[in-house]
Write a protein that holds these residues in place. Structure first.
Motif, PDB file in Angstrom:
ATOM      1  N   SER A 139      -2.719  -2.758  -3.660  1.00 22.92           N
ATOM      2  CA  SER A 139      -4.156  -2.589  -3.472  1.00 22.92           C
ATOM      3  C   SER A 139      -4.431  -1.686  -2.293  1.00 22.92           C
ATOM      4  O   SER A 139      -3.592  -1.525  -1.408  1.00 22.92           O
ATOM      5  CB  SER A 139      -4.789  -3.959  -3.235  1.00 22.92           C
ATOM      6  OG  SER A 139      -6.162  -3.804  -2.983  1.00 22.92           O
ATOM      7  N   HIS A 140      -5.580  -1.101  -2.309  1.00 21.70           N
ATOM      8  CA  HIS A 140      -6.002  -0.336  -1.138  1.00 21.70           C
ATOM      9  C   HIS A 140      -7.103  -1.073  -0.389  1.00 21.70           C
ATOM     10  O   HIS A 140      -7.793  -0.485   0.454  1.00 21.70           O
ATOM     11  CB  HIS A 140      -6.469   1.072  -1.553  1.00 21.70           C
ATOM     12  CG  HIS A 140      -5.351   1.899  -2.085  1.00 21.70           C
ATOM     13  ND1 HIS A 140      -5.531   3.011  -2.848  1.00 21.70           N
ATOM     14  CD2 HIS A 140      -4.017   1.750  -1.958  1.00 21.70           C
ATOM     15  CE1 HIS A 140      -4.362   3.517  -3.171  1.00 21.70           C
ATOM     16  NE2 HIS A 140      -3.425   2.755  -2.647  1.00 21.70           N
ATOM     17  N   GLU A 141      -7.279  -2.342  -0.722  1.00 20.34           N
ATOM     18  CA  GLU A 141      -8.323  -3.131  -0.069  1.00 20.34           C
ATOM     19  C   GLU A 141      -7.789  -3.675   1.258  1.00 20.34           C
ATOM     20  O   GLU A 141      -7.204  -4.751   1.323  1.00 20.34           O
ATOM     21  CB  GLU A 141      -8.744  -4.297  -0.968  1.00 20.34           C
ATOM     22  CG  GLU A 141      -9.225  -3.895  -2.338  1.00 20.34           C
ATOM     23  CD  GLU A 141     -10.639  -3.337  -2.319  1.00 20.34           C
ATOM     24  OE1 GLU A 141     -11.301  -3.417  -1.259  1.00 20.34           O
ATOM     25  OE2 GLU A 141     -11.076  -2.819  -3.367  1.00 20.34           O
ATOM     26  N   MET A 142      -7.985  -2.908   2.312  1.00 22.51           N
ATOM     27  CA  MET A 142      -7.448  -3.309   3.611  1.00 22.51           C
ATOM     28  C   MET A 142      -8.093  -4.596   4.127  1.00 22.51           C
ATOM     29  O   MET A 142      -7.467  -5.376   4.832  1.00 22.51           O
ATOM     30  CB  MET A 142      -7.651  -2.180   4.632  1.00 22.51           C
ATOM     31  CG  MET A 142      -6.917  -0.925   4.265  1.00 22.51           C
ATOM     32  SD  MET A 142      -5.153  -1.217   4.026  1.00 22.51           S
ATOM     33  CE  MET A 142      -4.713   0.197   3.052  1.00 22.51           C
ATOM     34  N   VAL A 151      -7.574   6.425   3.081  1.00 25.59           N
ATOM     35  CA  VAL A 151      -8.283   5.380   2.345  1.00 25.59           C
ATOM     36  C   VAL A 151      -9.515   4.918   3.100  1.00 25.59           C
ATOM     37  O   VAL A 151     -10.172   3.960   2.728  1.00 25.59           O
ATOM     38  CB  VAL A 151      -7.381   4.163   1.992  1.00 25.59           C
ATOM     39  CG1 VAL A 151      -6.236   4.591   1.104  1.00 25.59           C
ATOM     40  CG2 VAL A 151      -6.864   3.466   3.246  1.00 25.59           C
ATOM     41  N   SER A 195      -0.396   7.364  -4.154  1.00 22.97           N
ATOM     42  CA  SER A 195      -0.068   7.236  -5.571  1.00 22.97           C
ATOM     43  C   SER A 195       1.234   7.974  -5.852  1.00 22.97           C
ATOM     44  O   SER A 195       1.529   8.990  -5.232  1.00 22.97           O
ATOM     45  CB  SER A 195      -1.199   7.775  -6.438  1.00 22.97           C
ATOM     46  OG  SER A 195      -1.242   9.162  -6.341  1.00 22.97           O
ATOM     47  N   VAL A 206       0.847  -1.184   0.000  1.00 24.11           N
ATOM     48  CA  VAL A 206       0.000   0.000   0.000  1.00 24.11           C
ATOM     49  C   VAL A 206       0.886   1.238   0.000  1.00 24.11           C
ATOM     50  O   VAL A 206       2.088   1.156   0.250  1.00 24.11           O
ATOM     51  CB  VAL A 206      -0.954   0.033   1.213  1.00 24.11           C
ATOM     52  CG1 VAL A 206      -1.881  -1.158   1.204  1.00 24.11           C
ATOM     53  CG2 VAL A 206      -0.162   0.098   2.521  1.00 24.11           C
ATOM     54  N   TYR A 260      -9.874   3.770   6.261  1.00 26.42           N
ATOM     55  CA  TYR A 260      -9.825   2.577   7.118  1.00 26.42           C
ATOM     56  C   TYR A 260      -9.915   2.987   8.557  1.00 26.42           C
ATOM     57  O   TYR A 260      -9.171   3.834   9.031  1.00 26.42           O
ATOM     58  CB  TYR A 260      -8.525   1.790   6.860  1.00 26.42           C
ATOM     59  CG  TYR A 260      -8.457   0.528   7.689  1.00 26.42           C
ATOM     60  CD1 TYR A 260      -9.235  -0.578   7.336  1.00 26.42           C
ATOM     61  CD2 TYR A 260      -7.654   0.476   8.815  1.00 26.42           C
ATOM     62  CE1 TYR A 260      -9.192  -1.724   8.108  1.00 26.42           C
ATOM     63  CE2 TYR A 260      -7.615  -0.673   9.578  1.00 26.42           C
ATOM     64  CZ  TYR A 260      -8.383  -1.772   9.228  1.00 26.42           C
ATOM     65  OH  TYR A 260      -8.362  -2.909   9.998  1.00 26.42           O
ATOM     66  N   PHE A 306      -2.158   7.855   5.935  1.00 28.25           N
ATOM     67  CA  PHE A 306      -2.589   7.146   4.736  1.00 28.25           C
ATOM     68  C   PHE A 306      -3.831   6.307   5.013  1.00 28.25           C
ATOM     69  O   PHE A 306      -4.788   6.312   4.241  1.00 28.25           O
ATOM     70  CB  PHE A 306      -1.449   6.255   4.216  1.00 28.25           C
ATOM     71  CG  PHE A 306      -1.855   5.410   3.052  1.00 28.25           C
ATOM     72  CD1 PHE A 306      -1.984   5.968   1.783  1.00 28.25           C
ATOM     73  CD2 PHE A 306      -2.146   4.055   3.214  1.00 28.25           C
ATOM     74  CE1 PHE A 306      -2.377   5.184   0.709  1.00 28.25           C
ATOM     75  CE2 PHE A 306      -2.536   3.277   2.146  1.00 28.25           C
ATOM     76  CZ  PHE A 306      -2.660   3.844   0.896  1.00 28.25           C
ATOM     77  N   GLU A 357      -3.208  -3.135  -8.598  1.00 30.24           N
ATOM     78  CA  GLU A 357      -4.506  -2.497  -8.335  1.00 30.24           C
ATOM     79  C   GLU A 357      -5.655  -3.201  -9.059  1.00 30.24           C
ATOM     80  O   GLU A 357      -6.353  -2.586  -9.872  1.00 30.24           O
ATOM     81  CB  GLU A 357      -4.454  -1.021  -8.741  1.00 30.24           C
ATOM     82  CG  GLU A 357      -3.286  -0.294  -8.109  1.00 30.24           C
ATOM     83  CD  GLU A 357      -3.603   1.147  -7.752  1.00 30.24           C
ATOM     84  OE1 GLU A 357      -4.790   1.483  -7.645  1.00 30.24           O
ATOM     85  OE2 GLU A 357      -2.659   1.917  -7.554  1.00 30.24           O
ATOM     86  N   SER A 372      -9.264  -1.460  -8.468  1.00 30.77           N
ATOM     87  CA  SER A 372      -9.515  -0.009  -8.359  1.00 30.77           C
ATOM     88  C   SER A 372     -10.287   0.554  -9.553  1.00 30.77           C
ATOM     89  O   SER A 372     -10.737   1.684  -9.509  1.00 30.77           O
ATOM     90  CB  SER A 372      -8.228   0.773  -8.128  1.00 30.77           C
ATOM     91  OG  SER A 372      -7.209   0.305  -8.944  1.00 30.77           O
TER      92      SER A 372
END
Lengths: 244, 240
Positions: free
Chosen positions: A196-199, A242, A39, A36, A244, A238, A165, A168
């Motif tokens: 990915s930003h999928e925690m 996103v 960008s 993670v 979280y 961060f 990603e 996304s």
């Protein structure tokens, strides 16, 4: 535990701009590494160096015992063992879903058309699209296309899978079906690197979380622990960004 | 002055002979030009990202040479009029061969010179069409192919070409039609093609209106046949 990807003091520049600074990192078999970071932090570039889509500028990168950039000519050997899934799927638009998945076994592994189609059908079944084989990519939803793309990469029988990603570009309700397939692949013991930003995926399927910022790896640890207790302020910020 | 249909009927056999020769020169030249243009177009971008990534060492040297040769060919042909090219091939090339090799009397007949002219002329324009079509293929698709570990040739044959070909059809059709009409210029090297046949009949009976109308319609029929064939091919391909 066998190291399969090793960055040894790797730097990468595009012209004057250095995007990876002196990265040292070892990935061993069966690890599911989630990358993670904001960008422009170099996540995608790091991934693309592994299969030689970008050539490292300095340092040594060892993938499946092949050294980049010293053995540039062997980059194809690396690519056969390293599958990749892209943000925008990039299915071959002139081939059906089945043809897309059968392409690798046929062209890269030398299977006959019949064997390749058999492998492809099995993989389409696995990603839940067994009945969509004859459809062109343009006739499939984004989530379906990405699942076909995962099957296409798996069909070459790689030792490592890279995901850049993968969700996304998808609507929230389509992300789930792709993440489920990725979780399945992870559970089967595939070595994976996922930008990915999928925690939720990081926590559920990941074995390691890397936080990158400005071309450096700032944090490296167990996903659940890091998410619960981020060490650096940058990661805390961060994670807030996103959502979280 | 009236429009005499009988004039057209009388001259039709010679006009058809001329049209047949024009068609033969055009089709042979176009097919040759397509091969030449594909090779030159790919050479023009050898070793670049569009065709599967950078090359190193000797193959880098080779791809640079290819690029240079293709560039020189394309610019030479695009930069000179086709009528000069036809004259050069028919009248000057035999002399050039004599100067260089000492071989005397190497000559092409007019029809061969015409075919060669269409071939190299159309080839140069088609090379640019091929280059454009290949470069228009999404870089991500090329990378997706590369990332699977297929060879450069497989990548070009199985991924890039099928996509680029679809994009190239409309501009190629344009070039086919231009080349067909360019055959009318070979009147200057004495090829008995359609325009020359018309000119000859006209010179004997001075019926300009009837003859040039008939000649124009003959060209229109041939160009329509080309256009319809291409449209058929385009329609038959999978929509992507």
């Amino acid at each position: 535990m066998k190291p399969i990807i090793e960055f040894r003091k790797v730097s990468k520049s595009f012209g004057e701009t250095e995007v990876l600074h002196d990265i040292s990192l070892t990935i061993v078999e069966n690890e599911v590494v989630v990358l993670v970071g904001p960008s422009g932090s170099g996540k995608s570039t790091l991934l693309r160096c592994i299969n030689g889509l970008e050539m490292v500028t300095s340092g040594d990168l060892v993938v499946n015992q092949i050294h980049l950039p010293r053995q540039k000519r062997s980059v194809r050997e690396i690519r056969k063992e390293v599958g990749m899934v892209f943000q925008l799927f990039y299915l071959f638009p002139h081939m059906t879903a089945l043809e897309n998945v059968a392409f690798g076994p046929k062209k890269v592994r030398g299977f006959s058309r019949r064997e390749a189609n058999h492998i492809a059908q099995d993989l389409l079944d696995k990603v839940g699209l067994g009945d969509r084989g004859h459809h062109l990519p343009s006739e499939l939803s984004g989530g379906q296309q990405q699942r076909v793309a995962i099957a296409r990469a798996l069909a070459v029988k790689p030792k490592v899978m890279l995901f850049d990603e993968p969700t996304s570009a998808l609507d929230p309700e389509l992300r789930e079906e792709v993440l489920n397939v990725m979780t399945l692949v992870a559970q089967e013991g595939m070595t994976m690197m996922v930008v990915s930003h999928e925690m939720s995926f990081a926590k559920k399927a990941g074995t390691r979380l890397l936080f990158m910022d400005d071309g450096r790896i700032d944090e490296d640890g167990d996903p659940a622990e890091l998410l619960l207790n981020p060490q650096t302020e940058r990661l805390q910020n961060f994670l807030r960004h996103v959502g979280y | 002055m009236t429009f005499e249909w009988s004039i057209i009927v009388e001259s039709l056999p010679s006009l058809i002979e001329g049209a047949k020769l024009s068609w033969y020169i055009a089709i042979t030249g176009i097919v040759g030009g397509l091969v030449l243009g594909t090779v030159a177009g790919l050479m023009r971008i050898a070793g670049t990202r569009a065709v599967g990534g950078r090359t190193y060492g000797f193959s880098l040297f080779l791809s640079r040479i290819s690029q240079l040769v293709a560039f020189g060919y394309i610019e030479l042909i695009r930069g000179t009029p086709i009528i000069v090219q036809a004259m050069f091939i028919y009248f000057a090339l035999p002399l050039l061969i004599e100067v260089i090799t000492g071989l005397r009397g190497v000559r092409f007949d007019a029809v061969t010179a015409a075919i060669i002219t269409i071939m190299i002329n159309a080839g140069a324009y088609m090379a640019e069409i091929v280059r454009g079509a290949v470069q228009s293929v999404n870089k991500g698709l090329v990378e997706a192919g590369m990332a699977m570990g297929i060879s450069r040739l497989q990548l070009i044959a199985s991924v890039i070409s099928p996509i680029a070909f679809r994009r190239a059809i409309p501009p190629l059709g344009n070039q086919f039609i231009i080349s067909l009409k360019d055959t009318s210029l070979f009147i200057v090297i004495g090829v008995g093609e359609l325009t020359r046949q018309g000119q000859e009949i006209m010179a004997s009976n001075f019926r300009a209106l009837e003859i040039w109308s008939a000649v124009a319609i003959c060209y229109l029929i041939m160009t329509s046949a080309l256009a319809l064939t291409l449209r058929f091919i385009e329609k038959r391909m999978r929509k992507i």
